[in-house]
Design a protein around this motif. Structure first.
Motif, PDB file in Angstrom:
ATOM      1  N   GLU A  48       0.840  -1.213   0.000  1.00 42.41           N
ATOM      2  CA  GLU A  48       0.000   0.000   0.000  1.00 42.41           C
ATOM      3  C   GLU A  48       0.872   1.259   0.000  1.00 42.41           C
ATOM      4  N   ALA A  49       2.069   1.145   0.577  1.00 41.63           N
ATOM      5  CA  ALA A  49       2.941   2.324   0.694  1.00 41.63           C
ATOM      6  C   ALA A  49       3.519   2.739  -0.659  1.00 41.63           C
ATOM      7  N   TYR A  50       3.566   1.817  -1.631  1.00 45.32           N
ATOM      8  CA  TYR A  50       4.194   2.186  -2.911  1.00 45.32           C
ATOM      9  C   TYR A  50       3.373   1.856  -4.157  1.00 45.32           C
ATOM     10  N   SER A  51       2.228   1.203  -4.003  1.00 48.05           N
ATOM     11  CA  SER A  51       1.487   0.766  -5.198  1.00 48.05           C
ATOM     12  C   SER A  51       1.107   1.934  -6.106  1.00 48.05           C
ATOM     13  N   SER A  52       0.674   3.058  -5.521  1.00 44.80           N
ATOM     14  CA  SER A  52       0.227   4.175  -6.379  1.00 44.80           C
ATOM     15  C   SER A  52       1.410   4.817  -7.105  1.00 44.80           C
ATOM     16  N   GLU A  53       2.586   4.710  -6.508  1.00 46.01           N
ATOM     17  CA  GLU A  53       3.790   5.300  -7.121  1.00 46.01           C
ATOM     18  C   GLU A  53       4.232   4.511  -8.351  1.00 46.01           C
ATOM     19  N   ILE A  54       4.014   3.189  -8.336  1.00 45.26           N
ATOM     20  CA  ILE A  54       4.586   2.396  -9.430  1.00 45.26           C
ATOM     21  C   ILE A  54       3.577   1.902 -10.453  1.00 45.26           C
ATOM     22  N   GLY A  55       2.292   1.840 -10.112  1.00 46.97           N
ATOM     23  CA  GLY A  55       1.292   1.337 -11.061  1.00 46.97           C
ATOM     24  C   GLY A  55       1.500  -0.133 -11.356  1.00 46.97           C
ATOM     25  N   GLU A  56       1.394  -0.524 -12.657  1.00 51.70           N
ATOM     26  CA  GLU A  56       1.524  -1.936 -13.031  1.00 51.70           C
ATOM     27  C   GLU A  56       2.915  -2.188 -13.618  1.00 51.70           C
ATOM     28  N   VAL A  57       3.525  -3.307 -13.251  1.00 52.87           N
ATOM     29  CA  VAL A  57       4.880  -3.603 -13.764  1.00 52.87           C
ATOM     30  C   VAL A  57       4.867  -4.818 -14.701  1.00 52.87           C
ATOM     31  N   ASP A  58       5.936  -4.911 -15.516  1.00 46.48           N
ATOM     32  CA  ASP A  58       6.065  -6.033 -16.458  1.00 46.48           C
ATOM     33  C   ASP A  58       6.635  -7.264 -15.765  1.00 46.48           C
ATOM     34  N   VAL A  59       7.512  -7.033 -14.780  1.00 47.93           N
ATOM     35  CA  VAL A  59       8.263  -8.131 -14.155  1.00 47.93           C
ATOM     36  C   VAL A  59       8.446  -7.855 -12.661  1.00 47.93           C
ATOM     37  N   ILE A  60       8.361  -8.920 -11.869  1.00 45.60           N
ATOM     38  CA  ILE A  60       8.774  -8.827 -10.451  1.00 45.60           C
ATOM     39  C   ILE A  60      10.035  -9.676 -10.292  1.00 45.60           C
ATOM     40  N   TYR A  61      11.013  -9.133  -9.581  1.00 48.63           N
ATOM     41  CA  TYR A  61      12.199  -9.907  -9.204  1.00 48.63           C
ATOM     42  C   TYR A  61      12.201  -9.945  -7.682  1.00 48.63           C
ATOM     43  N   GLU A  62      12.238 -11.138  -7.098  1.00 45.70           N
ATOM     44  CA  GLU A  62      12.197 -11.231  -5.630  1.00 45.70           C
ATOM     45  C   GLU A  62      13.403 -11.997  -5.097  1.00 45.70           C
ATOM     46  N   ASP A  63      14.137 -11.336  -4.219  1.00 47.95           N
ATOM     47  CA  ASP A  63      15.283 -11.980  -3.551  1.00 47.95           C
ATOM     48  C   ASP A  63      15.377 -11.387  -2.145  1.00 47.95           C
ATOM     49  N   VAL A  64      14.364 -11.723  -1.319  1.00 47.64           N
ATOM     50  CA  VAL A  64      14.306 -11.094   0.004  1.00 47.64           C
ATOM     51  C   VAL A  64      14.961 -11.935   1.107  1.00 47.64           C
ATOM     52  N   ALA A  65      15.234 -13.219   0.818  1.00 54.84           N
ATOM     53  CA  ALA A  65      15.829 -14.104   1.820  1.00 54.84           C
ATOM     54  C   ALA A  65      15.097 -13.978   3.160  1.00 54.84           C
ATOM     55  N   ALA A  66      13.761 -14.092   3.107  1.00 52.81           N
ATOM     56  CA  ALA A  66      12.951 -13.954   4.320  1.00 52.81           C
ATOM     57  C   ALA A  66      11.955 -15.111   4.386  1.00 52.81           C
ATOM     58  N   PRO A  67      11.562 -15.532   5.603  1.00 52.39           N
ATOM     59  CA  PRO A  67      10.636 -16.667   5.711  1.00 52.39           C
ATOM     60  C   PRO A  67       9.273 -16.402   5.074  1.00 52.39           C
ATOM     61  N   THR A  68       8.940 -15.147   4.903  1.00 55.81           N
ATOM     62  CA  THR A  68       7.622 -14.798   4.339  1.00 55.81           C
ATOM     63  C   THR A  68       7.697 -14.512   2.832  1.00 55.81           C
ATOM     64  N   GLN A  69       8.716 -15.046   2.167  1.00 59.28           N
ATOM     65  CA  GLN A  69       8.870 -14.645   0.756  1.00 59.28           C
ATOM     66  C   GLN A  69       7.707 -15.074  -0.131  1.00 59.28           C
ATOM     67  N   ASP A  70       7.007 -16.168   0.217  1.00 60.33           N
ATOM     68  CA  ASP A  70       5.826 -16.546  -0.581  1.00 60.33           C
ATOM     69  C   ASP A  70       4.713 -15.504  -0.415  1.00 60.33           C
ATOM     70  N   LYS A  71       4.477 -15.095   0.821  1.00 65.24           N
ATOM     71  CA  LYS A  71       3.417 -14.104   1.088  1.00 65.24           C
ATOM     72  C   LYS A  71       3.761 -12.754   0.440  1.00 65.24           C
ATOM     73  N   ILE A  72       5.036 -12.389   0.510  1.00 64.10           N
ATOM     74  CA  ILE A  72       5.478 -11.115  -0.101  1.00 64.10           C
ATOM     75  C   ILE A  72       5.238 -11.154  -1.616  1.00 64.10           C
ATOM     76  N   LEU A  73       5.540 -12.286  -2.225  1.00 62.60           N
ATOM     77  CA  LEU A  73       5.336 -12.395  -3.674  1.00 62.60           C
ATOM     78  C   LEU A  73       3.850 -12.303  -4.023  1.00 62.60           C
ATOM     79  N   ILE A  74       3.009 -13.015  -3.257  1.00 60.71           N
ATOM     80  CA  ILE A  74       1.564 -12.995  -3.534  1.00 60.71           C
ATOM     81  C   ILE A  74       1.014 -11.572  -3.411  1.00 60.71           C
ATOM     82  N   LYS A  75       1.429 -10.883  -2.342  1.00 59.97           N
ATOM     83  CA  LYS A  75       0.949  -9.507  -2.134  1.00 59.97           C
ATOM     84  C   LYS A  75       1.366  -8.605  -3.297  1.00 59.97           C
ATOM     85  N   ASN A  76       2.606  -8.723  -3.731  1.00 58.63           N
ATOM     86  CA  ASN A  76       3.103  -7.846  -4.793  1.00 58.63           C
ATOM     87  C   ASN A  76       2.591  -8.236  -6.172  1.00 58.63           C
ATOM     88  N   SER A  77       2.062  -9.463  -6.292  1.00 60.61           N
ATOM     89  CA  SER A  77       1.561  -9.902  -7.601  1.00 60.61           C
ATOM     90  C   SER A  77       0.396  -9.040  -8.061  1.00 60.61           C
TER      91      SER A  77
END
Ligand SMILES: C[S@@+](CC[C@H](N)C(=O)[O-])C[C@H]1O[C@@H](n2cnc3c(N)ncnc32)[C@H](O)[C@@H]1O
Length: 219
Positions: free
Chosen positions: A128-157
């Motif tokens: 929510e803090a950045y969605s309006s700033e970026i709009g829709e993207v072509d690609v997501i790259y995720e390398d967070v090395a965090a236990p919640t990386q699946d949830k982070i990916l789903i949210k950002n999808s």
């Protein structure tokens, strides 16, 4: 010197991976700079970047191209971000999300040399803090090395266009050190399967023994 194109914006110079620098004269980490035919190339170290390791180990489709809009989760100090910035060029953008203040300091210095990187000092769960700033993207790259990386990916999808690619480096040890990495990787895939299909799994050994690299596409 021999130069071959591996993907749009990604080259091999005498068999070593490289990108064409959009900020000639500046090193980002300890990469070697090579001048060829009026251009400067930056060698891309697969021991320092999981995307470089995946390309060398046979990634078959790279949808990060000239002009792409890329949402990069877990930017750190910008090692891989800087090569993605070279590939997307000055007409593209890399929205670089990073939670650590210390890493963000180095990343901000990098952004001064590269206007196509837009730093976002945030928890990547907090879209929510950045969605309006970026709009829709072509690609997501995720390398967070965090236990919640699946949830982070789903949210950002939510910010990824339909059919858009996600490239993910999954670190088993960041999720559960006591579990078999194979089980962790399968659980990750299962947890995101309502949003993504798997295009390719790439092992990135010997460059990195703890990660599985995935190319996913949004359903
Ligand atoms: C393995 S490092 C990334 C390396 C980087 N991708 C590269 O190749 O140059 C993981 C980074 O993710 C960041 N991170 C971890 N959890 C995060 C979160 N929830 N939101 C944003 N960044 C996060 C960490 O601070 C760390 O800098």
């Amino acid at each position: 010197m021999d130069i071959n194109t591996v993907f749009e914006g990604v080259y091999k110079i005498d068999k070593r991976l490289a990108t064409k620098s959009i900020a000639p004269g500046y090193r980002v980490y300890d990469e070697e700079l090579i001048k060829l035919k009026n251009n400067e190339y930056r060698l891309w170290n697969p021991y320092r970047s999981k995307l470089a390791a995946a390309i060398i180990n046979g990634l078959s489709e790279l949808n990060i191209k000239n002009c792409s809009q890329v949402l990069y989760l877990g930017a750190s100090t910008g090692t891989t971000v800087s090569h993605v910035s070279d590939i997307v060029g000055n007409e593209g953008n890399v929205f670089a999300v990073e939670i650590s203040k210390r890493s963000m300091r180095d990343l901000l210095a990098l952004c001064e040399k590269r206007e196509n990187i837009l730093p976002i000092f945030e928890d990547a769960m907090n879209t929510e803090a950045y969605s309006s700033e970026i709009g829709e993207v072509d690609v997501i790259y995720e390398d967070v090395a965090a236990p919640t990386q699946d949830k982070i990916l789903i949210k950002n999808s939510e910010l990824l266009k339909e059919g858009g690619s996600a490239y993910v480096a999954i670190k088993s040890q960041s999720i559960d050190v006591s579990k078999d990495p194979k089980i962790i990787f399968e659980e990750f895939i299962k947890n995101v399967s309502h949003k993504f299909k798997v295009v390719q799994r790439v092992k990135i050994e010997p460059f990195d023994k703890l990660h599985l690299f995935l190319h996913l596409k949004k359903l």
